[in-house]
Motif scaffolding. Structure first.
Motif, short mmCIF file in Angstrom:
data_model
loop_
_atom_site.label_atom_id
_atom_site.label_comp_id
_atom_site.label_asym_id
_atom_site.label_seq_id
_atom_site.Cartn_x
_atom_site.Cartn_y
_atom_site.Cartn_z
N GLY A 44 -1.33 70.15 10.68
CA GLY A 44 -2.67 70.69 10.44
C GLY A 44 -3.74 69.66 10.81
O GLY A 44 -4.69 69.96 11.54
N ILE A 45 -3.59 68.45 10.29
CA ILE A 45 -4.55 67.38 10.57
C ILE A 45 -4.55 67.04 12.06
O ILE A 45 -5.60 66.84 12.68
CB ILE A 45 -4.21 66.12 9.73
CG1 ILE A 45 -4.43 66.41 8.23
CG2 ILE A 45 -5.02 64.91 10.17
CD1 ILE A 45 -5.88 66.66 7.83
N ASN B 34 -9.13 84.01 9.82
CA ASN B 34 -9.44 82.59 9.68
C ASN B 34 -8.58 81.69 10.58
O ASN B 34 -8.78 80.49 10.62
CB ASN B 34 -9.25 82.15 8.23
CG ASN B 34 -10.32 82.73 7.34
OD1 ASN B 34 -11.50 82.73 7.71
ND2 ASN B 34 -9.93 83.25 6.19
N ALA B 35 -7.63 82.31 11.29
CA ALA B 35 -6.71 81.52 12.10
C ALA B 35 -7.35 81.03 13.40
O ALA B 35 -7.01 79.97 13.90
CB ALA B 35 -5.46 82.34 12.42
N ALA C 11 -9.23 75.54 6.88
CA ALA C 11 -8.05 75.21 7.69
C ALA C 11 -6.96 74.60 6.82
O ALA C 11 -7.23 73.83 5.88
CB ALA C 11 -8.45 74.22 8.79
N VAL C 12 -5.72 74.94 7.13
CA VAL C 12 -4.56 74.43 6.40
C VAL C 12 -4.36 72.95 6.75
O VAL C 12 -4.39 72.56 7.92
CB VAL C 12 -3.31 75.24 6.81
CG1 VAL C 12 -2.05 74.59 6.28
CG2 VAL C 12 -3.42 76.67 6.32
N THR C 13 -4.20 72.13 5.71
CA THR C 13 -3.90 70.71 5.97
C THR C 13 -2.62 70.32 5.23
O THR C 13 -1.62 70.99 5.40
CB THR C 13 -5.09 69.80 5.57
OG1 THR C 13 -5.49 70.12 4.24
CG2 THR C 13 -6.26 69.96 6.50
N ASP C 14 -2.65 69.26 4.45
CA ASP C 14 -1.47 68.88 3.67
C ASP C 14 -1.96 68.16 2.42
O ASP C 14 -3.16 68.00 2.24
CB ASP C 14 -0.53 68.00 4.52
CG ASP C 14 -1.27 66.82 5.13
OD1 ASP C 14 -1.99 66.10 4.39
OD2 ASP C 14 -1.15 66.59 6.35
N SER C 15 -1.04 67.70 1.59
CA SER C 15 -1.47 67.14 0.32
C SER C 15 -1.65 65.62 0.38
O SER C 15 -2.14 65.00 -0.56
CB SER C 15 -0.46 67.50 -0.77
OG SER C 15 0.81 67.09 -0.34
N ASP C 16 -1.28 65.06 1.52
CA ASP C 16 -1.48 63.63 1.76
C ASP C 16 -2.99 63.43 1.94
O ASP C 16 -3.74 64.38 1.92
CB ASP C 16 -0.67 63.34 3.04
CG ASP C 16 -0.74 61.92 3.50
OD1 ASP C 16 -1.14 61.07 2.72
OD2 ASP C 16 -0.37 61.67 4.67
N ARG D 271 -17.10 77.62 8.13
CA ARG D 271 -16.27 78.21 7.06
C ARG D 271 -14.79 78.23 7.47
O ARG D 271 -13.90 77.86 6.69
CB ARG D 271 -16.76 79.62 6.74
CG ARG D 271 -15.96 80.34 5.68
CD ARG D 271 -16.64 81.60 5.14
NE ARG D 271 -17.34 82.36 6.17
CZ ARG D 271 -16.74 83.19 7.03
NH1 ARG D 271 -15.44 83.37 6.98
NH2 ARG D 271 -17.44 83.84 7.94
N LYS D 272 -14.50 78.61 8.71
CA LYS D 272 -13.10 78.65 9.15
C LYS D 272 -12.48 77.25 9.13
O LYS D 272 -11.33 77.09 8.74
CB LYS D 272 -13.01 79.26 10.55
CG LYS D 272 -13.23 80.77 10.56
CD LYS D 272 -13.14 81.32 11.97
CE LYS D 272 -13.31 82.84 11.95
NZ LYS D 272 -13.29 83.40 13.33
#
Ligand code: TRP
Length: 328
Positions: free
Chosen positions: A237-238, A202-203, A221-226, A216-217
Motif C-alpha cells: 500500500g505504502i 475508492n479504488a 487508501a489501504v496501508t498497513d499497521s507499521d 478523500r480517496k
C-alpha cells in the motif's frame, strides 16, 4: 524518423494509472517519433455502447489528450472511424487470420466470459482491426501495456504472412513496452492494477475527479499497521502511494522517502493526494476550455484524419493491388 502508432478506446473514465502508463508516454514519444494517435471508436463498439455517450467520450478524450500535452502539430491525432481504410484493411487481413488463432486470443476469451450475452464477430475480430490500425501506417513501434502485447504479436504475424504470400508490403511492427514507469495499483487492494472499471469507487482515482474527491480517496487508501514510509515488498500500500507520488512529482524513490521520513501516514496520504490534485487541476481546466471550443477541436481532429488518411491510402492501394483487386 521512425513511425509510432497507438490508440485508446473512448470507453470509461481514464485513471491516474492510464495517465502515468499511457497518456504521458504519448506526449513524450511525439517528439522522438512520427506519431499517429487514434481514438478507437470502432474498437469500442465491440461491446455495447450508448451512442450519445460514445460521441461525448470521443470528444472528451481528444480534449483530454490535448490538455495533457499531445500536440496535434507534432502528431496525427484523429478518430479511427474517420479513416475508412481501417475497416478496409481489416477485411483483407480477416482473410489471412485463422478462426482458431483469433479464438485463442486471451482478451477475446476474457471478454467472451464477461459479456457472455454478446459474443459478437467484432469482439473476435478486435485484434485483426488492431493489426489493420498498426499496419496501415507502416509503424515501427507500438507502445502498449502488457495486456495488448499479444495483439501486437498477431499484427506481426499477419504482416509476415501477408508479405510472404503477396510480396514485401508491410513493415513488421515491434511492441514498445515502456520501461521505468511504476505500475499504479488500486488504492483499496494494492495487489491489483488500478482499473477504470473497479466496482469500488475508492479504488481508482480518475482524471476527472475534483480536488476533494482525490484527497478523500487518498486518505482512505489501504496501508498497513507499521508506521514507516518506505518502498518495500512487504508494504504494497505504502509502496503504491510512493510510486504515485514519484510519478506525479517527478522525483526518485529515495528523494520521496527522504521527504516523508518520520511523517505519520495521515499527513503522508494528504501530501500524495495534494500532489496529484495539483498536477491534474490545470489539465482539467484546459480540457474544459477545449470542450467549450468544439469547432476548434473538430478542425484539429479533421486535420488529423486527413493526415492519417494520406498515409493509410498509400498502404491500402498497394495492398489492393497485391491481392489482385482489379482497377483501371
Ligand atoms: N486495444 C487497445 C486498448 O484497448 C486500443 C487500440 C486499438 C490500439 N488499436 C490499437 C493500441 C493499435 C495500439 C495500437 O488499449
Amino acid at each position: 524518423m521512425s513511425i509510432m502508432y497507438s490508440a485508446v478506446q473512448p470507453s470509461g473514465n481514464l485513471t491516474i494509472g492510464n495517465y502515468i502508463g499511457a497518456v504521458r508516454n504519448w506526449v513524450r514519444l511525439q517528439s522522438e517519433y512520427d506519431c499517429f494517435y487514434a481514438i478507437a471508436d470502432m474498437h469500442a463498439i465491440t461491446v455495447r455502447q450508448d451512442p450519445a455517450e460514445l460521441r461525448r467520450r470521443t470528444l472528451e478524450l481528444a480534449a483530454l489528450y490535448i490538455a495533457c500535452g499531445v500536440d496535434p502539430e507534432k502528431c496525427a491525432l484523429y478518430v479511427q472511424s474517420h479513416v475508412s481504410a481501417h475497416a478496409e484493411l481489416c477485411w483483407i487481413l480477416n482473410t489471412l487470420t485463422y478462426v482458431g488463432e483469433a479464438s485463442r486470443m486471451t482478451q477475446f476469451k476474457d471478454k467472451s466470459r464477461n459479456h457472455a450475452d454478446n459474443v459478437n464477430m467484432g469482439l473476435m475480430d478486435y485484434p485483426v482491426l488492431m493489426a489493420a490500425d498498426i499496419l496501415l501506417y507502416q509503424a515501427d513501434h507500438v507502445p502498449v501495456g502488457a495486456d495488448q502485447k499479444q495483439h501486437v504479436e498477431l499484427a506481426r504475424d499477419l504482416a509476415e504472412r501477408f508479405n510472404s504470400r503477396y510480396g514485401e508490403t508491410f513493415k513488421v511492427p515491434q511492441p514498445l513496452i515502456v520501461q521505468g514507469e511504476a505500475r499504479i495499483c488500486s488504492l483499496q487492494d494494492p495487489s491489483k492494477k488500478m482499473s477504470k472499471s473497479d466496482e469500488n469507487p475508492n479504488a481508482s482515482v480518475f482524471l476527472s475527479d475534483d480536488r476533494d474527491t482525490i484527497i478523500r480517496k487518498f486518505k482512505r487508501a489501504v496501508t498497513d499497521s507499521d508506521n514507516r514510509i518506505a518502498a518495500d515488498a512487504e508494504k504494497p500500500g505504502i509502496t503504491n502511494l510512493l510510486n504515485i507520488y514519484c510519478a506525479f512529482k517527478g522525483c526518485t524513490m529515495s528523494e520521496a522517502e527522504g521527504s516523508f521520513a518520520g511523517m505519520g501516514y495521515g499527513d503522508f496520504k494528504l501530501a500524495v493526494g495534494e500532489t496529484v490534485a495539483d498536477v491534474l487541476a490545470p489539465i482539467q481546466a484546459e480540457k474544459q476550455r477545449l470542450l467549450q471550443e468544439k469547432d476548434v477541436l473538430a478542425s484539429v481532429l479533421n486535420a488529423g484524419a486527413e493526415r492519417a488518411f494520406k498515409a493509410a491510402r498509400k498502404t491500402l492501394s498497394k495492398v489492393y493491388r497485391k491481392v489482385g483487386f482489379w482497377r483501371e
